[in-house]
Design a protein around this motif. Structure first.
Motif, PDB file in Angstrom:
ATOM      1  N   ILE A 288       0.821  -1.154  -0.013  1.00 25.36           N
ATOM      2  CA  ILE A 288      -0.177   0.053  -0.023  1.00 25.36           C
ATOM      3  C   ILE A 288       0.878   1.351  -0.310  1.00 25.36           C
ATOM      4  CG2 ILE A 288      -1.911  -1.199   1.248  1.00 25.36           C
ATOM      5  CD1 ILE A 288      -1.018   0.320   3.883  1.00 25.36           C
ATOM      6  N   VAL A 289       0.311   2.355  -0.177  1.00 25.92           N
ATOM      7  CA  VAL A 289       1.266   3.545  -0.509  1.00 25.92           C
ATOM      8  C   VAL A 289       0.448   4.493   0.627  1.00 25.92           C
ATOM      9  CG1 VAL A 289       1.557   5.786  -1.883  1.00 25.92           C
ATOM     10  CG2 VAL A 289       1.761   3.538  -2.729  1.00 25.92           C
ATOM     11  N   LEU A 290       1.219   4.826   1.644  1.00 24.06           N
ATOM     12  CA  LEU A 290       0.975   6.108   2.479  1.00 24.06           C
ATOM     13  C   LEU A 290       1.397   7.340   1.835  1.00 24.06           C
ATOM     14  CD1 LEU A 290       2.102   4.560   5.928  1.00 24.06           C
ATOM     15  CD2 LEU A 290       0.057   4.389   4.814  1.00 24.06           C
ATOM     16  N   LEU A 291       0.410   8.259   1.416  1.00 18.88           N
ATOM     17  CA  LEU A 291       0.520   9.299   0.690  1.00 18.88           C
ATOM     18  C   LEU A 291       1.394  10.129   1.326  1.00 18.88           C
ATOM     19  CD1 LEU A 291      -3.192  10.266  -0.260  1.00 18.88           C
ATOM     20  CD2 LEU A 291      -1.571   9.606  -1.745  1.00 18.88           C
ATOM     21  N   ARG A 292       2.346  10.844   0.704  1.00 18.88           N
ATOM     22  CA  ARG A 292       3.419  11.595   0.775  1.00 18.88           C
ATOM     23  C   ARG A 292       4.464  11.002   1.585  1.00 18.88           C
ATOM     24  NH1 ARG A 292       2.047  17.115  -0.228  1.00 18.88           N
ATOM     25  NH2 ARG A 292      -0.021  17.104  -1.157  1.00 18.88           N
ATOM     26  N   TRP A 293       4.485   9.575   1.827  1.00 20.99           N
ATOM     27  CA  TRP A 293       5.799   9.312   2.509  1.00 20.99           C
ATOM     28  C   TRP A 293       6.179   7.870   1.541  1.00 20.99           C
ATOM     29  CZ3 TRP A 293       5.252   6.373   8.108  1.00 20.99           C
ATOM     30  CH2 TRP A 293       6.435   5.916   8.324  1.00 20.99           C
ATOM     31  N   GLY A 294       5.550   6.827   1.518  1.00 23.92           N
ATOM     32  CA  GLY A 294       6.032   5.680   0.618  1.00 23.92           C
ATOM     33  C   GLY A 294       5.392   4.442   0.654  1.00 23.92           C
ATOM     34  N   VAL A 295       5.741   3.505   0.417  1.00 24.08           N
ATOM     35  CA  VAL A 295       5.295   2.087   0.244  1.00 24.08           C
ATOM     36  C   VAL A 295       5.437   1.241   1.561  1.00 24.08           C
ATOM     37  CG1 VAL A 295       5.065  -0.066  -1.294  1.00 24.08           C
ATOM     38  CG2 VAL A 295       5.384   2.270  -2.142  1.00 24.08           C
ATOM     39  N   VAL A 296       4.305   0.752   1.807  1.00 24.90           N
ATOM     40  CA  VAL A 296       4.352  -0.441   3.186  1.00 24.90           C
ATOM     41  C   VAL A 296       4.108  -1.606   2.423  1.00 24.90           C
ATOM     42  CG1 VAL A 296       3.540  -0.824   5.510  1.00 24.90           C
ATOM     43  CG2 VAL A 296       4.263   1.483   4.934  1.00 24.90           C
TER      44      VAL A 296
ATOM     45  N   SER B 121      -4.975   7.786   2.764  1.00 25.99           N
ATOM     46  CA  SER B 121      -4.605   8.865   3.962  1.00 25.99           C
ATOM     47  C   SER B 121      -4.075   8.229   5.097  1.00 25.99           C
ATOM     48  CB  SER B 121      -5.511   9.721   3.865  1.00 25.99           C
ATOM     49  OG  SER B 121      -6.248  10.206   2.759  1.00 25.99           O
ATOM     50  N   TRP B 122      -3.206   8.961   5.960  1.00 28.61           N
ATOM     51  CA  TRP B 122      -2.662   8.400   7.188  1.00 28.61           C
ATOM     52  C   TRP B 122      -2.259   9.260   8.234  1.00 28.61           C
ATOM     53  CZ3 TRP B 122       2.065   9.619   8.668  1.00 28.61           C
ATOM     54  CH2 TRP B 122       2.949  10.223   7.451  1.00 28.61           C
ATOM     55  N   LEU B 123      -2.181   9.057   9.437  1.00 33.45           N
ATOM     56  CA  LEU B 123      -1.611  10.238  10.422  1.00 33.45           C
ATOM     57  C   LEU B 123      -0.713   9.308  11.507  1.00 33.45           C
ATOM     58  CD1 LEU B 123      -4.293  12.550  11.516  1.00 33.45           C
ATOM     59  CD2 LEU B 123      -2.625  13.104  10.327  1.00 33.45           C
ATOM     60  N   VAL B 124       0.303   9.952  11.700  1.00 34.13           N
ATOM     61  CA  VAL B 124       1.062   9.170  12.775  1.00 34.13           C
ATOM     62  C   VAL B 124       0.036   9.184  14.132  1.00 34.13           C
ATOM     63  CG1 VAL B 124       2.007  11.310  13.778  1.00 34.13           C
ATOM     64  CG2 VAL B 124       3.200   9.109  13.938  1.00 34.13           C
ATOM     65  N   ASP B 125       0.266   8.054  14.926  1.00 36.66           N
ATOM     66  CA  ASP B 125      -0.483   8.133  16.241  1.00 36.66           C
ATOM     67  C   ASP B 125      -0.105   8.867  17.281  1.00 36.66           C
ATOM     68  OD1 ASP B 125      -2.355   7.125  18.226  1.00 36.66           O
ATOM     69  OD2 ASP B 125      -1.592   5.360  18.271  1.00 36.66           O
ATOM     70  N   ALA B 126      -0.160  10.070  17.267  1.00 39.35           N
ATOM     71  CA  ALA B 126       0.402  11.126  18.176  1.00 39.35           C
ATOM     72  C   ALA B 126      -0.441  11.965  18.661  1.00 39.35           C
ATOM     73  CB  ALA B 126       1.665  11.852  17.824  1.00 39.35           C
ATOM     74  N   PRO B 127      -1.458  11.743  19.427  1.00 42.45           N
ATOM     75  CA  PRO B 127      -2.694  12.781  19.790  1.00 42.45           C
ATOM     76  C   PRO B 127      -2.126  14.146  20.250  1.00 42.45           C
ATOM     77  CG  PRO B 127      -2.855  10.312  20.657  1.00 42.45           C
ATOM     78  CD  PRO B 127      -1.486  10.425  20.338  1.00 42.45           C
ATOM     79  N   GLU B 128      -1.024  14.161  21.061  1.00 43.71           N
ATOM     80  CA  GLU B 128      -0.513  15.651  21.417  1.00 43.71           C
ATOM     81  C   GLU B 128      -0.160  16.544  20.302  1.00 43.71           C
ATOM     82  OE1 GLU B 128       3.215  12.924  20.717  1.00 43.71           O
ATOM     83  OE2 GLU B 128       1.207  12.697  21.460  1.00 43.71           O
ATOM     84  N   SER B 129      -0.093  15.815  19.263  1.00 39.09           N
ATOM     85  CA  SER B 129       0.374  16.978  18.146  1.00 39.09           C
ATOM     86  C   SER B 129      -0.700  16.925  17.206  1.00 39.09           C
ATOM     87  CB  SER B 129       1.584  16.373  17.125  1.00 39.09           C
ATOM     88  OG  SER B 129       1.465  15.309  16.721  1.00 39.09           O
TER      89      SER B 129
END
Length: 348
Positions: free
Chosen positions: A202-210, A243-251
């Motif tokens: 899969i592609v994580l947009l703006r990052w790369g392939v996983v 689309s994705w987000l890092v799991d960082a609720p503080e930011s």
């Protein structure tokens, strides 16, 4: 005088227009039956003649334009006021996210036809999209209630790394922004994750392939994922670009996405229709999402695109956790959403 007479609209217009040096009176076709009276009054009083040019008013489907009917919605508390984003007023459509340049271009394109038509909103919003897309900054967001974790096993686990990407992929002059990356990211459930299999890339947009190495399901629904980051992965070969987000609720930024529907349920209201019988009971819905940290920098009225979700206007900037960012969805003229990340109401 013996008689007290108040100058009605029909009496005042031909007199005032003539005395104030109006050369052409632009009137909608609903006044055609009164044109002869207009000219008669000027002839009877010996006034300079004014040329009448008739044109049809712009009508839209599923829309009431009568000020009396719109006032009813205000008086009943069904909308916030005359600047409500659901209203077909200038203030209303601008609050919904209409670009003023696009609005002018649309009006110019209609000309002064006498033919009465009921226009689809799609054409209007499509023209608007062409303008706002030129400068709309790109961000990502994930539903707060419908997401699954993806653990990337070969990425540093402190979630404190960043990568740089362009604010607008088609216009580098708009600058760059930082995206936080880490070993645990969030993906939105539903169409984005349905049917995922081990070994799929899969592609994580703006990052790369996983490459997925583990897919855990419960009742046929994906509840967690593991994978490996592939630095030289093939973007084109991967079917899912997510689309994705890092799991960082503080930011991450708490965001309320607001979408709207038509105020009435009938496509064209006839003269003898009682519009109150066709009021749409559900014209607004909201969704809570987590967005990029960069969303906290936006100001009121900024236009942006949440990638794979749609275009939005900032109705209220981010203040704090209890007063999150409020975004109003801007229709793009299409009958379907950009991706599986559709909203709660019909896509207009």
């Amino acid at each position: 005088t013996t008689f007290k007479a108040y100058p009605t609209y029909d009496l005042a217009c031909p007199i005032v227009d003539s005395l104030e040096s109006v050369t052409h009176a632009l009137r909608t076709t609903e006044y055609n039956d009164r044109d002869e009276q207009y000219q008669w009054i000027q002839n009877a009083l010996g006034l300079r003649k004014v040329r009448i040019h008739a044109f049809s008013r712009v009508n839209f489907v599923y829309t009431v334009l009568s000020k009396r009917k719109l006032a009813w919605f205000v008086d009943q508390g069904l909308v916030e006021g005359w600047g409500d984003a659901r209203f077909p007023t200038v203030r209303g459509v601008v609050r919904r996210g209409v670009n003023v340049t696009a609005l002018k271009q649309f009006i110019y394109s209609q000309g002064a036809s006498r033919r009465v038509v009921n226009m689809e909103w799609n054409k209007f919003w499509s023209e608007n999209k062409k303008e706002i897309d030129k400068t709309a900054q790109r961000f990502m967001a994930i539903d707060q209630d419908s997401n699954v974790p993806l653990v990337i096993t070969n990425v540093d686990g402190n979630n404190s790394q960043y990568l740089t990407t362009s604010v607008h992929p088609k216009d580098p002059s708009l600058g760059n922004r930082a995206i936080r990356i880490g070993s645990k990211v969030l993906l939105e459930t539903g169409a984005d994750t349905d049917g995922m299999t081990v070994g799929e890339e899969i592609v994580l947009l703006r990052w790369g392939v996983v490459k997925l190495t583990k897919v855990q399901e419960d009742g046929g629904k994906v509840i967690s994922l593991e994978g490996e980051y592939i630095p030289d992965g093939d973007f084109k070969a991967a079917k899912r670009k997510l689309s994705w987000l890092v799991d960082a609720p503080e930011s991450n930024t708490p965001v309320v996405l607001t979408e709207f529907d038509y105020l009435v349920t009938k496509e064209k209201l006839e003269e003898d229709d009682k519009f109150e019988d066709h009021v749409n009971p559900t014209t607004m819905a909201s969704t809570q999402v987590w967005g990029d940290a960069g969303l906290k920098t936006l100001k009121a009225n900024d236009i942006l695109q949440l990638e794979r979700r749609g275009y939005y206007r900032v109705d209220r900037p981010y203040i704090n956790a209890s007063k999150p960012l409020v975004l109003y969805m801007i229709p793009d003229g299409k009958s379907k959403a950009m991706s599986g990340q559709a909203g709660k109401l019909a896509h207009h």
